[in-house]
Structures are given as C-alpha cells and as structure tokens.
Design a protein around this motif. Sequence first.
Motif, PDB file in Angstrom:
ATOM      1  N   MET A   1      44.640 -33.768 -18.543  1.00  0.00           N
ATOM      2  CA  MET A   1      44.584 -34.561 -19.756  1.00  0.00           C
ATOM      3  C   MET A   1      45.649 -34.112 -20.754  1.00  0.00           C
ATOM      4  N   GLN A   2      45.905 -32.822 -20.814  1.00  0.00           N
ATOM      5  CA  GLN A   2      46.920 -32.320 -21.728  1.00  0.00           C
ATOM      6  C   GLN A   2      48.311 -32.848 -21.352  1.00  0.00           C
ATOM      7  N   ILE A   3      48.608 -32.868 -20.060  1.00  0.00           N
ATOM      8  CA  ILE A   3      49.898 -33.402 -19.604  1.00  0.00           C
ATOM      9  C   ILE A   3      50.007 -34.880 -19.960  1.00  0.00           C
ATOM     10  N   VAL A   4      48.937 -35.639 -19.739  1.00  0.00           N
ATOM     11  CA  VAL A   4      48.941 -37.061 -20.063  1.00  0.00           C
ATOM     12  C   VAL A   4      49.138 -37.266 -21.562  1.00  0.00           C
ATOM     13  N   ARG A   5      48.445 -36.479 -22.370  1.00  0.00           N
ATOM     14  CA  ARG A   5      48.607 -36.574 -23.828  1.00  0.00           C
ATOM     15  C   ARG A   5      50.060 -36.347 -24.235  1.00  0.00           C
ATOM     16  N   GLU A   6      50.659 -35.302 -23.659  1.00  0.00           N
ATOM     17  CA  GLU A   6      52.038 -34.964 -24.030  1.00  0.00           C
ATOM     18  C   GLU A   6      53.002 -36.102 -23.707  1.00  0.00           C
ATOM     19  N   VAL A   7      52.853 -36.694 -22.512  1.00  0.00           N
ATOM     20  CA  VAL A   7      53.747 -37.782 -22.120  1.00  0.00           C
ATOM     21  C   VAL A   7      53.502 -39.017 -22.990  1.00  0.00           C
ATOM     22  N   ALA A   8      52.238 -39.320 -23.251  1.00  0.00           N
ATOM     23  CA  ALA A   8      51.926 -40.480 -24.081  1.00  0.00           C
ATOM     24  C   ALA A   8      52.504 -40.320 -25.480  1.00  0.00           C
ATOM     25  N   GLN A   9      52.320 -39.165 -26.069  1.00  0.00           N
ATOM     26  CA  GLN A   9      52.824 -38.929 -27.415  1.00  0.00           C
ATOM     27  C   GLN A   9      54.346 -38.955 -27.456  1.00  0.00           C
ATOM     28  N   GLU A  10      54.956 -38.479 -26.377  1.00  0.00           N
ATOM     29  CA  GLU A  10      56.415 -38.551 -26.264  1.00  0.00           C
ATOM     30  C   GLU A  10      56.887 -40.002 -26.321  1.00  0.00           C
ATOM     31  N   LEU A  11      56.072 -40.919 -25.766  1.00  0.00           N
ATOM     32  CA  LEU A  11      56.419 -42.332 -25.747  1.00  0.00           C
ATOM     33  C   LEU A  11      55.932 -43.069 -26.993  1.00  0.00           C
ATOM     34  N   GLY A  12      55.267 -42.351 -27.882  1.00  0.00           N
ATOM     35  CA  GLY A  12      54.926 -42.936 -29.173  1.00  0.00           C
ATOM     36  C   GLY A  12      53.563 -43.569 -29.293  1.00  0.00           C
ATOM     37  N   PHE A  13      52.606 -43.203 -28.419  1.00  0.00           N
ATOM     38  CA  PHE A  13      51.264 -43.736 -28.608  1.00  0.00           C
ATOM     39  C   PHE A  13      50.216 -42.672 -28.302  1.00  0.00           C
ATOM     40  N   GLU A  14      49.020 -42.903 -28.815  1.00  0.00           N
ATOM     41  CA  GLU A  14      47.906 -41.978 -28.629  1.00  0.00           C
ATOM     42  C   GLU A  14      46.985 -42.520 -27.535  1.00  0.00           C
ATOM     43  N   PRO A  15      46.732 -41.758 -26.502  1.00  0.00           N
ATOM     44  CA  PRO A  15      45.844 -42.244 -25.437  1.00  0.00           C
ATOM     45  C   PRO A  15      44.372 -42.068 -25.798  1.00  0.00           C
ATOM     46  N   HIS A  16      43.542 -42.854 -25.156  1.00  0.00           N
ATOM     47  CA  HIS A  16      42.101 -42.636 -25.211  1.00  0.00           C
ATOM     48  C   HIS A  16      41.608 -42.523 -23.778  1.00  0.00           C
ATOM     49  N   PHE A  17      40.828 -41.496 -23.513  1.00  0.00           N
ATOM     50  CA  PHE A  17      40.406 -41.182 -22.144  1.00  0.00           C
ATOM     51  C   PHE A  17      38.960 -41.563 -21.889  1.00  0.00           C
ATOM     52  N   THR A  18      38.705 -42.072 -20.704  1.00  0.00           N
ATOM     53  CA  THR A  18      37.354 -42.138 -20.171  1.00  0.00           C
ATOM     54  C   THR A  18      37.338 -41.238 -18.942  1.00  0.00           C
ATOM     55  N   LEU A  19      36.566 -40.188 -19.000  1.00  0.00           N
ATOM     56  CA  LEU A  19      36.487 -39.232 -17.902  1.00  0.00           C
ATOM     57  C   LEU A  19      35.408 -39.708 -16.934  1.00  0.00           C
ATOM     58  N   ILE A  20      35.832 -40.140 -15.749  1.00  0.00           N
ATOM     59  CA  ILE A  20      34.925 -40.727 -14.766  1.00  0.00           C
ATOM     60  C   ILE A  20      34.703 -39.722 -13.643  1.00  0.00           C
ATOM     61  N   GLY A  21      33.467 -39.353 -13.390  1.00  0.00           N
ATOM     62  CA  GLY A  21      33.225 -38.395 -12.317  1.00  0.00           C
ATOM     63  C   GLY A  21      31.757 -38.155 -12.088  1.00  0.00           C
ATOM     64  N   MET A  22      31.481 -37.491 -10.974  1.00  0.00           N
ATOM     65  CA  MET A  22      30.112 -37.088 -10.659  1.00  0.00           C
ATOM     66  C   MET A  22      29.867 -35.769 -11.370  1.00  0.00           C
ATOM     67  N   ARG A  23      29.144 -35.802 -12.452  1.00  0.00           N
ATOM     68  CA  ARG A  23      28.986 -34.644 -13.315  1.00  0.00           C
ATOM     69  C   ARG A  23      27.925 -33.684 -12.801  1.00  0.00           C
ATOM     70  N   ASP A  24      28.221 -32.413 -12.936  1.00  0.00           N
ATOM     71  CA  ASP A  24      27.238 -31.362 -12.692  1.00  0.00           C
ATOM     72  C   ASP A  24      26.837 -30.826 -14.063  1.00  0.00           C
ATOM     73  N   PRO A  25      25.544 -30.843 -14.409  1.00  0.00           N
ATOM     74  CA  PRO A  25      25.123 -30.398 -15.736  1.00  0.00           C
ATOM     75  C   PRO A  25      25.585 -28.983 -16.076  1.00  0.00           C
ATOM     76  N   ALA A  26      25.832 -28.154 -15.048  1.00  0.00           N
ATOM     77  CA  ALA A  26      26.234 -26.775 -15.314  1.00  0.00           C
ATOM     78  C   ALA A  26      27.729 -26.645 -15.577  1.00  0.00           C
ATOM     79  N   SER A  27      28.492 -27.720 -15.314  1.00  0.00           N
ATOM     80  CA  SER A  27      29.938 -27.643 -15.478  1.00  0.00           C
ATOM     81  C   SER A  27      30.322 -28.054 -16.893  1.00  0.00           C
ATOM     82  N   PRO A  28      31.221 -27.295 -17.524  1.00  0.00           N
ATOM     83  CA  PRO A  28      31.627 -27.651 -18.881  1.00  0.00           C
ATOM     84  C   PRO A  28      32.468 -28.915 -18.883  1.00  0.00           C
TER      85      PRO A  28
END
Length: 361
Positions: A1-28
């Motif tokens: 996500m940090q890499i994506v943010r950096e590239v997006a900001q370099e191109l002049g816009f702010e990204p918004h993320f939806t994190l899609i995944g099979m979540r484990d409650p113990a994982s941060p």
Amino acid sequence: MQIVREVAQELGFEPHFTLIGMRDPASPTEEASDLQVFDVTSGSLINPRGLWACIRAQDCVIDIGAGDSFAEIYGAKRFTYLCTSKLMTVMADKPLLLAPQTIGPFTSPLYKGLARIALNRAVSVLARDRQSLSAAQSICPGGCNGLATDVAFALPYAPWSGAARARPAIGINVSGLLYRDAQAGVNRFGLDYDYVELTQSLIRKMLDDKGAEVHLIAHVRSPETPEDDDSTVCDEIARQYPDTIKAPHFAGPSEAKSYMSGLDLVVGARMHACIGAFSAGVPVIPIAYSRKFDGLFGTLGYGRLVRAQGMGTDEALGYILGSFDARAEIKQEIADAASRVDSFLSVYRAELRKLFGMIGG
C-alpha cells in the motif's frame, strides 16, 4: 500500500483503498483514513451484494495473491478464493494487476486452465522470482508478464537502537505449519530434513556451544487455525528451553522487522520473516519448504538457504552453524543483493504508473 500511495501521489492524486481478503482475527490490519476493509467469507463469494459488488465499486484491483497463494500447493479452498476474486474482476471489466507474487506451481489441468484465464486477462502480471515468471509464461505466453521482487523488501521500520549485547543474538522464526506436520509424521512438502529435530538441535547448539541469546520469533499468529500457528509452538519451546527469549506479539510487520534489525542472525522458516531480516541488513538463513524461497532470494543473487530437498537434518544443522561463524561475510552478501531490490521494485512502480494512467487519464 505504501508503494501504491507513493506512485499515486507522484501522479497527483490520493488513492483510497479497499483491502479485500480472508481475514484472520489474530492478524493485525493497518488502520488508515484512506482504507476500508472487506472481509471475504464463503457467503460473500455467492452473494451479489458481497464480493461482486465490492469489486464493481473499484476503479482497479491490485491483487497480490497473499504473496504465495496463487498456486495449488495450499489446497482447493485457498485456490478457489484466489481464482474467484480474479475472475470476478475481469468479469466486472475492471483492470486487474497481479502485484509481485509467486505464481504456481500448477500441475492439474483444472488449476492451469483457471490460472490461464486470470493471467491472460490481467493488464499486467508481475512475478517475484524467475521460476514464477517462467510458470506464468508457460501457461500464458502472450500475457503481460514481468519480473519484480517482493514488496515487503520496502517495508518501513525503525532500526534497533539498543545497547550492544554481550552475546550474539540469534533469532529463530519457528513455523507452526512445519513443526506440527513433523510432530504428526506428515511430510506434505517432501522435506529431506526433520523440522522438529532441526529446530530443537539448533536451539541446543546455539545456547550451549555458541553461547548465544536465542530469540523465538512467531510470524503467523492464528489461534483459529492452530495447525498453522507459530506462537503456540514458540510458547511450547520457550517452556522446554527457559533460557530462550520469546519475542513479543508485534502490533504489525514493521514492528517485527524493527525487532529483528537488532539481531545478529535470523534463521527463518516463514519467507516474510526472512525478507524482514534481509531488508534490515541482518544475516539470514531461510529454511525452505517450497521453491518460492530459492526463487525469490536466488533472483537477487542470494543463495544462503536450507533447501527443501538436498539436505538431511544433520547437514542442514551443520550448514546453519557454519553460517553463524560467517556472519560478517553474509552481511556483505546481503548488502550486495539488496542493491538489486530497488531495480526490481522499479518495475512494479512502472506498471502502477501505466495502470493509473489507464483509469485516471
């Protein structure tokens, strides 16, 4: 996500993320103002208002396949989710970029066929090692395939700033997956070494013969899947060897990397624990259970690892102990290999620029 943010900001816009995944409650999960989380469940795969609706709401999908899960070695359930999310993306006519990851192995015609559809329809496919690139090209020779490396090499961290230690500090990242398999007499990965015997012998040798501090580091915390949980195994070993030091539960991966940056050697059976140590400049010996280890580190020109096949338990133990004595040499090898990381990640950044150009004009 940090890499994506950096590239997006370099191109002049702010990204918004939806994190899609099979979540484990113990994982941060990262908390950020530009992030929402969609937890994938079996029901969400078939509910039109579930994953399908979530994907249709995106401008593009960057799919990292959990790093190593776009393969058949982890079973049908995980592969089904990994493939379904990709196929939904192309059905929704959303640009799909496969971020740097392991691809394959695929041996079953069914797995190959489904993987071929996803690879063929993606706007870009980035493998994180040459073996994966070869697998992608063999399945989909006309695809937009490229070679990068694992994004976790760029994970930010705070270098360890504690006082000098009187003894060498050795981190052992214990894999609950391999440990429980070995205890049960299961060898699903065809390992030539006995993982329990190797781990126990290594701890004794480090404590008694090398006079080292031994830090037990859990990478996977998964109480809901105890057969894969590192933390409970580390607890058991710490009780068995009270002179060891159990690393704390980390709030996130950056904290784990920061902790490992203060160690003198890390021996790890989870690849991202190894990447964390490596990218902090710490000598590391991965204990491989699949080709992804050799593929990833070999692509960077780093060959210090215990391979899944070719080393018995005694040979593997001797190799690790020899690496302990060669820490200074290994540290330089890592510095040399790390210089290649930026060039590989620049490939990923270039593909992100193309993707954002497609959707943002």
